[in-house]
Design a protein around this motif. Sequence first.
Motif, PDB file in Angstrom:
ATOM      1  N   ALA A 143       0.698  -1.131  -0.140  1.00  0.00           N
ATOM      2  CA  ALA A 143      -0.119   0.316  -0.028  1.00  0.00           C
ATOM      3  C   ALA A 143       0.726   1.516   0.249  1.00  0.00           C
ATOM      4  O   ALA A 143       1.638   1.234   1.004  1.00  0.00           O
ATOM      5  CB  ALA A 143      -0.735  -0.019   1.210  1.00  0.00           C
ATOM      6  N   VAL A 144       0.654   2.026  -1.029  1.00  0.00           N
ATOM      7  CA  VAL A 144       0.857   3.423  -1.171  1.00  0.00           C
ATOM      8  C   VAL A 144       0.538   4.504  -0.479  1.00  0.00           C
ATOM      9  O   VAL A 144      -0.462   4.346  -1.240  1.00  0.00           O
ATOM     10  CB  VAL A 144       2.226   3.718  -2.052  1.00  0.00           C
ATOM     11  CG1 VAL A 144       2.559   5.239  -2.986  1.00  0.00           C
ATOM     12  CG2 VAL A 144       2.750   2.724  -2.766  1.00  0.00           C
ATOM     13  N   THR A 145       0.489   5.191   0.280  1.00  0.00           N
ATOM     14  CA  THR A 145      -0.654   6.315   0.116  1.00  0.00           C
ATOM     15  C   THR A 145      -0.752   7.510  -0.874  1.00  0.00           C
ATOM     16  O   THR A 145       0.195   7.873  -1.545  1.00  0.00           O
ATOM     17  CB  THR A 145      -0.263   7.464   1.180  1.00  0.00           C
ATOM     18  OG1 THR A 145       1.342   6.884   1.244  1.00  0.00           O
ATOM     19  CG2 THR A 145      -0.539   7.533   2.174  1.00  0.00           C
ATOM     20  N   ASN A 146      -2.200   7.509  -1.157  1.00  0.00           N
ATOM     21  CA  ASN A 146      -2.814   8.171  -1.996  1.00  0.00           C
ATOM     22  C   ASN A 146      -2.725   7.773  -3.644  1.00  0.00           C
ATOM     23  O   ASN A 146      -3.219   8.070  -4.725  1.00  0.00           O
ATOM     24  CB  ASN A 146      -1.860   9.295  -2.660  1.00  0.00           C
ATOM     25  CG  ASN A 146      -2.231  10.535  -1.196  1.00  0.00           C
ATOM     26  OD1 ASN A 146      -3.500  10.069  -0.528  1.00  0.00           O
ATOM     27  ND2 ASN A 146      -1.962  11.322  -1.194  1.00  0.00           N
ATOM     28  N   ALA A 147      -2.176   6.648  -2.850  1.00  0.00           N
ATOM     29  CA  ALA A 147      -2.303   5.126  -4.944  1.00  0.00           C
ATOM     30  C   ALA A 147      -3.614   5.136  -4.643  1.00  0.00           C
ATOM     31  O   ALA A 147      -3.521   3.640  -3.519  1.00  0.00           O
ATOM     32  CB  ALA A 147      -0.509   5.035  -4.450  1.00  0.00           C
ATOM     33  N   PRO A 148      -3.828   4.696  -5.804  1.00  0.00           N
ATOM     34  CA  PRO A 148      -5.095   3.488  -6.027  1.00  0.00           C
ATOM     35  C   PRO A 148      -4.527   2.195  -5.729  1.00  0.00           C
ATOM     36  O   PRO A 148      -3.087   1.550  -5.645  1.00  0.00           O
ATOM     37  CB  PRO A 148      -5.918   3.537  -7.559  1.00  0.00           C
ATOM     38  CG  PRO A 148      -4.904   3.816  -8.240  1.00  0.00           C
ATOM     39  CD  PRO A 148      -3.767   5.285  -7.735  1.00  0.00           C
ATOM     40  N   PRO A 149      -5.777   1.159  -5.296  1.00  0.00           N
ATOM     41  CA  PRO A 149      -5.016   0.229  -4.822  1.00  0.00           C
ATOM     42  C   PRO A 149      -5.070  -0.806  -5.675  1.00  0.00           C
ATOM     43  O   PRO A 149      -5.282  -0.238  -7.366  1.00  0.00           O
ATOM     44  CB  PRO A 149      -6.492  -0.653  -4.247  1.00  0.00           C
ATOM     45  CG  PRO A 149      -7.957   0.191  -4.574  1.00  0.00           C
ATOM     46  CD  PRO A 149      -6.852   1.181  -4.496  1.00  0.00           C
ATOM     47  N   LEU A 150      -4.242  -1.837  -5.765  1.00  0.00           N
ATOM     48  CA  LEU A 150      -3.775  -2.690  -7.276  1.00  0.00           C
ATOM     49  C   LEU A 150      -4.866  -3.949  -7.408  1.00  0.00           C
ATOM     50  O   LEU A 150      -5.505  -4.670  -5.932  1.00  0.00           O
ATOM     51  CB  LEU A 150      -2.578  -3.443  -6.243  1.00  0.00           C
ATOM     52  CG  LEU A 150      -0.964  -2.707  -6.378  1.00  0.00           C
ATOM     53  CD1 LEU A 150      -0.337  -3.296  -6.028  1.00  0.00           C
ATOM     54  CD2 LEU A 150      -0.465  -1.799  -7.987  1.00  0.00           C
ATOM     55  N   ASP A 151      -4.786  -4.767  -9.108  1.00  0.00           N
ATOM     56  CA  ASP A 151      -5.183  -5.240  -8.829  1.00  0.00           C
ATOM     57  C   ASP A 151      -4.710  -6.194 -10.119  1.00  0.00           C
ATOM     58  O   ASP A 151      -4.727  -5.619 -11.522  1.00  0.00           O
ATOM     59  CB  ASP A 151      -7.000  -4.616  -9.801  1.00  0.00           C
ATOM     60  CG  ASP A 151      -7.896  -5.066 -10.537  1.00  0.00           C
ATOM     61  OD1 ASP A 151      -8.808  -5.309 -11.299  1.00  0.00           O
ATOM     62  OD2 ASP A 151      -7.791  -6.761  -9.640  1.00  0.00           O
ATOM     63  N   LEU A 152      -4.611  -6.967  -9.395  1.00  0.00           N
ATOM     64  CA  LEU A 152      -4.314  -7.862  -9.751  1.00  0.00           C
ATOM     65  C   LEU A 152      -4.916  -9.535 -11.378  1.00  0.00           C
ATOM     66  O   LEU A 152      -4.174 -10.022 -12.205  1.00  0.00           O
ATOM     67  CB  LEU A 152      -3.454  -8.991  -8.806  1.00  0.00           C
ATOM     68  CG  LEU A 152      -2.232  -9.095  -8.445  1.00  0.00           C
ATOM     69  CD1 LEU A 152      -1.835  -9.732  -7.575  1.00  0.00           C
ATOM     70  CD2 LEU A 152      -1.098  -8.610  -8.906  1.00  0.00           C
ATOM     71  N   GLN A 153      -5.586  -8.722 -11.439  1.00  0.00           N
ATOM     72  CA  GLN A 153      -7.145  -9.559 -12.367  1.00  0.00           C
ATOM     73  C   GLN A 153      -6.410 -11.267 -12.126  1.00  0.00           C
ATOM     74  O   GLN A 153      -6.219 -11.973 -13.021  1.00  0.00           O
ATOM     75  CB  GLN A 153      -6.036  -9.457 -13.830  1.00  0.00           C
ATOM     76  CG  GLN A 153      -5.961  -7.846 -13.584  1.00  0.00           C
ATOM     77  CD  GLN A 153      -7.595  -6.857 -14.845  1.00  0.00           C
ATOM     78  OE1 GLN A 153      -7.665  -8.109 -15.341  1.00  0.00           O
ATOM     79  NE2 GLN A 153      -7.687  -5.999 -14.087  1.00  0.00           N
ATOM     80  N   PHE A 154      -5.817 -11.318 -11.327  1.00  0.00           N
ATOM     81  CA  PHE A 154      -6.318 -13.136 -10.598  1.00  0.00           C
ATOM     82  C   PHE A 154      -7.611 -13.646 -11.023  1.00  0.00           C
ATOM     83  O   PHE A 154      -8.662 -13.906 -10.469  1.00  0.00           O
ATOM     84  CB  PHE A 154      -5.693 -13.260  -8.440  1.00  0.00           C
ATOM     85  CG  PHE A 154      -5.728 -14.280  -8.771  1.00  0.00           C
ATOM     86  CD1 PHE A 154      -6.102 -15.370  -7.943  1.00  0.00           C
ATOM     87  CD2 PHE A 154      -4.573 -15.095  -9.266  1.00  0.00           C
ATOM     88  CE1 PHE A 154      -6.152 -16.329  -7.446  1.00  0.00           C
ATOM     89  CE2 PHE A 154      -4.017 -16.572  -9.013  1.00  0.00           C
ATOM     90  CZ  PHE A 154      -5.126 -16.769  -7.905  1.00  0.00           C
ATOM     91  N   ASN A 155      -6.718 -14.939 -11.732  1.00  0.00           N
ATOM     92  CA  ASN A 155      -7.945 -15.843 -11.943  1.00  0.00           C
ATOM     93  C   ASN A 155      -7.886 -17.205 -11.225  1.00  0.00           C
ATOM     94  O   ASN A 155      -6.695 -18.127 -11.020  1.00  0.00           O
ATOM     95  CB  ASN A 155      -7.818 -16.620 -13.296  1.00  0.00           C
ATOM     96  CG  ASN A 155      -8.330 -15.232 -14.690  1.00  0.00           C
ATOM     97  OD1 ASN A 155      -7.340 -14.576 -14.660  1.00  0.00           O
ATOM     98  ND2 ASN A 155      -9.030 -15.587 -15.409  1.00  0.00           N
ATOM     99  N   PRO A 156      -8.604 -17.343 -10.298  1.00  0.00           N
ATOM    100  CA  PRO A 156      -7.977 -18.847  -9.558  1.00  0.00           C
ATOM    101  C   PRO A 156      -8.398 -19.949  -9.705  1.00  0.00           C
ATOM    102  O   PRO A 156      -9.488 -20.964  -9.262  1.00  0.00           O
ATOM    103  CB  PRO A 156      -8.863 -18.446  -7.736  1.00  0.00           C
ATOM    104  CG  PRO A 156      -9.791 -17.713  -8.896  1.00  0.00           C
ATOM    105  CD  PRO A 156      -9.592 -16.502  -9.671  1.00  0.00           C
ATOM    106  N   SER A 157      -9.069 -20.421 -11.126  1.00  0.00           N
ATOM    107  CA  SER A 157      -8.958 -21.289 -11.706  1.00  0.00           C
ATOM    108  C   SER A 157      -7.809 -22.622 -11.628  1.00  0.00           C
ATOM    109  O   SER A 157      -8.997 -23.520 -12.015  1.00  0.00           O
ATOM    110  CB  SER A 157      -9.299 -21.166 -13.528  1.00  0.00           C
ATOM    111  OG  SER A 157     -10.509 -19.487 -13.745  1.00  0.00           O
ATOM    112  N   GLY A 158      -6.838 -22.452 -11.513  1.00  0.00           N
ATOM    113  CA  GLY A 158      -5.947 -23.985 -10.957  1.00  0.00           C
ATOM    114  C   GLY A 158      -5.351 -24.255 -11.940  1.00  0.00           C
ATOM    115  O   GLY A 158      -5.573 -23.394 -13.266  1.00  0.00           O
TER     116      GLY A 158
END
Lengths: 486, 232
Positions: A143-158
Amino acid sequence: MIRRVLPHGLGRGLLIRRPGTRRGGFSLDWDGKVSEIKKKIKSILPGTSCDLLPDTSHLPPEHSDVVIVGGGVLGLSVAYWLKKLESRRGGIRVLVVERDHTYSQASTGLSVGGICQQFSLPENIQLSLFSASFLRNINEYLAVTNAPPLDLQFNPSGYLLLASEKDAAAMESNVKVQKQEGAKVCLMSPDQLRNKFPWINTEGVALASYGMENEGWFDPWCLLQGLRQKVESMGVFFCQGEVTRFVSSSQRMLTTDDEMVILKRIHEVHVKMDHSLEYQPVECAIVINAAGAWSAQIAALAGIGKGPPGTLQGTKLPVEPRKRDVYVWHCPQGPGLETPLVADTSGAYFRREGLGSNYLGGRSPTEEEEPDPTNLEVDHDFFQEKVWPHLALRVPAFETLKVQTAWAGYYDYNTFDQNGVVGPHPLVVNMYFATGFSGHGLQQAPGVGRAVAEMILQGSFQTIDLSSFLFNRFYLGEKTQENTTM
Amino acid sequence: MAAPWLSLRLVARMWNGTRGIHRLGGAVVPEGNQKKERTMLQFLTNHFYDVEALRGYLLQREMSKVHMKNRFRDKEWIRPDKYGHFSPEFWNFQEVPVEAVDASDCEINYEGLDNLRECVLLKELQSLLLQRCPHVDDWCLSRLYPLADSLQELSLAGCPRVSERGLACLHHLQNLRRLDISDLPAVSNPGLTQILVEEMLPNCKVVGVDWAEGLKLGPEEQPQDTASPVLA
């Protein structure tokens, strides 16, 4: 009485270092002031080049405690964990030297982005499990102040690994080890496979192992950018340049058996700037080799491998770049949303990409088929002859497909046993390795970064014991081999 | 109904000492005398408020015992009271299988879902409602596969972090009959996602994405608005 009247902040303000004054100055806009002064001098003395206050912002600092060679996911992960685990804030100065700031050839950006726990070595499984929990909680770690949260686009498909008759026993014992370490993997027979995934042709498949949780694929760029942002905010220095020389000193020492060994210590790293002969000698205490596919060159610069073969001095770092192609194709009748990353018995693999019936995949070539690693040109014939037939056999729907695009990337391939090299070198005492992961560096980066940081700060591996990944094994001949089909 | 009679008899025996009413005998009364007993007790009840009150009390106790045994014949929701606490008698019901869990608007997260599925009871969970949970994301959905044998209804409406990548791991839940995926802001293409999810779960009714959303009504068609009575 006057002190009470003065506003509180003003009284303390003169003694606090503000962020803009890192280079030494007592005003907020030091760079602006410097450029103004230069302009004035130029106008007074035209014709002379003003070199009183040369601009050194592109050069690395002259002293740094740790120099990390290589700014990919492994290098940044080591930098992150060094800064996170240091006992005093600002206690360690870390410099990351990266030759190519566009990361055009770096393995991280060109990676397929998969993460899975289906290994045979417990250390690899633990590294992957830790990385999965790191990625799951990435917004707490990075987490960095004032930066938007990260979206890793994780696919939990295995991941779905298929094994033929001869590999079935090995797969069974591997799954047992994986379950012991806490990975959620299950074995499936061909009937169960057909039931669950009706688009699969189970000819030649004796057993399959399917990862149910913490496995899938994600966007490696996002991780890289997130790490870079966080690491910059933690105060790590970045430099775009190439390491050309190590200046080291040696010492002859006697071991307990009265053998003489020469221990080397690196004192300076020469970082050469792009497109110029200018270089900066950086005095350092520790050097970390995280240069990926080019780690062997960096090791050779430090004198690793210069000696009679068969001795410890003569043992080179056995990491070399291997080119791997990834192809993207479109198949409208292909497997549905539930498709995991399928790794076939022949070594071919594929996964879905997005919602629109696009798939990507490839295959590791055999030793004889190894392509030339000097460039990153894609070999389309390889797909036609060596990849497509296996895919079409396994998934009949892939008989009609259309290749949209393709790219190639490097594996930092460890020719000895295809597993990473972590930890210090026995002779060059202040060079640490974090390289050679042969295709699973991205998924093990958080764990490896933490292990190297623990080794440096605390002297030994604390959370995951990676002693079997030390450099010594190349000299002693002990292979830490994975026996999975990946 | 032998029990209340027995207890009444015991009680009556105790009373003998204190009140000295008509003899109710110390010995056990044989079955044949039950009719006489009944009229005797009836007579007593009619004459003494205490006896009547006691009989009423014992009857109530028996009724509540029977009710307790048959408590969960109809489905019953266990709800928290106005302070958000659950009543402590919940601990007595550990053998009763849980059929539905309503965790809507609840701050359940990845670690919390571990409890939901590890628990032995939840082998019969049929309905799971996770509407508007702010921390439920794709990782959490990958944890639902142990409920595959029994889960028939799942609702993810309004969860801000669920995307189509998480919906892909719902294919383990083959017994699912009703899936609600309405109002998921993180799903990039709701119509296409609905089609893909329907293909993935052929026996399931996927609710929530109206394929007609985004289409405009023709000018001659009136919207069917049953909520407003004013419309002609």
